[in-house]
Design a protein around this motif. Structure first.
Motif, PDB file in Angstrom:
ATOM      1  N   ASP A 216       0.836  -1.199   0.000  1.00 51.43           N
ATOM      2  CA  ASP A 216       0.000   0.000   0.000  1.00 51.43           C
ATOM      3  C   ASP A 216       0.873   1.251   0.000  1.00 51.43           C
ATOM      4  O   ASP A 216       1.959   1.258   0.555  1.00 51.43           O
ATOM      5  CB  ASP A 216      -0.902  -0.006   1.237  1.00 51.43           C
TER       6      ASP A 216
ATOM      7  N   ARG B 295      -0.171   4.199   1.235  1.00 48.78           N
ATOM      8  CA  ARG B 295      -0.580   5.121   2.306  1.00 48.78           C
ATOM      9  C   ARG B 295       0.426   5.047   3.447  1.00 48.78           C
ATOM     10  O   ARG B 295       0.165   4.517   4.519  1.00 48.78           O
ATOM     11  CB  ARG B 295      -1.983   4.790   2.792  1.00 48.78           C
TER      12      ARG B 295
ATOM     13  N   ASN C  23      -2.217   1.226   6.200  1.00 46.52           N
ATOM     14  CA  ASN C  23      -3.054   0.092   5.826  1.00 46.52           C
ATOM     15  C   ASN C  23      -2.828  -1.078   6.790  1.00 46.52           C
ATOM     16  O   ASN C  23      -3.733  -1.507   7.472  1.00 46.52           O
ATOM     17  CB  ASN C  23      -2.776  -0.340   4.388  1.00 46.52           C
TER      18      ASN C  23
END
Length: 65
Positions: free
Chosen positions: A12, A14, A35
């Motif tokens: 991910d 993020r 995540n």
């Protein structure tokens, strides 16, 4: 600012630098994936150091050695 690579575990993107304040004495920085909640286990004196450490990856050739 340098761009953070995606999380090495879940992929991910993020990911962000987090700031830790301990008893208002000094700040330290690490990185965290929002995540899977993977967090750097080592903290650094600057955002730049934290980003450089997070982005450091062992390439496939190094893994074979």
């Amino acid at each position: 600012m340098d761009k953070l690579k995606p999380c090495p575990f879940c992929g991910d993107d993020r990911v962000d630098v987090i700031e830790h304040k301990y008893h208002h004495l000094s700040n330290s920085y690490g990185c965290m994936c929002f995540n899977c909640k993977t967090e750097s286990y080592q903290f650094f004196n600057s955002r730049k150091e934290a980003i450089e450490a997070w982005n450091r990856r062992v390439d496939e050739e190094e893994k074979k050695k």
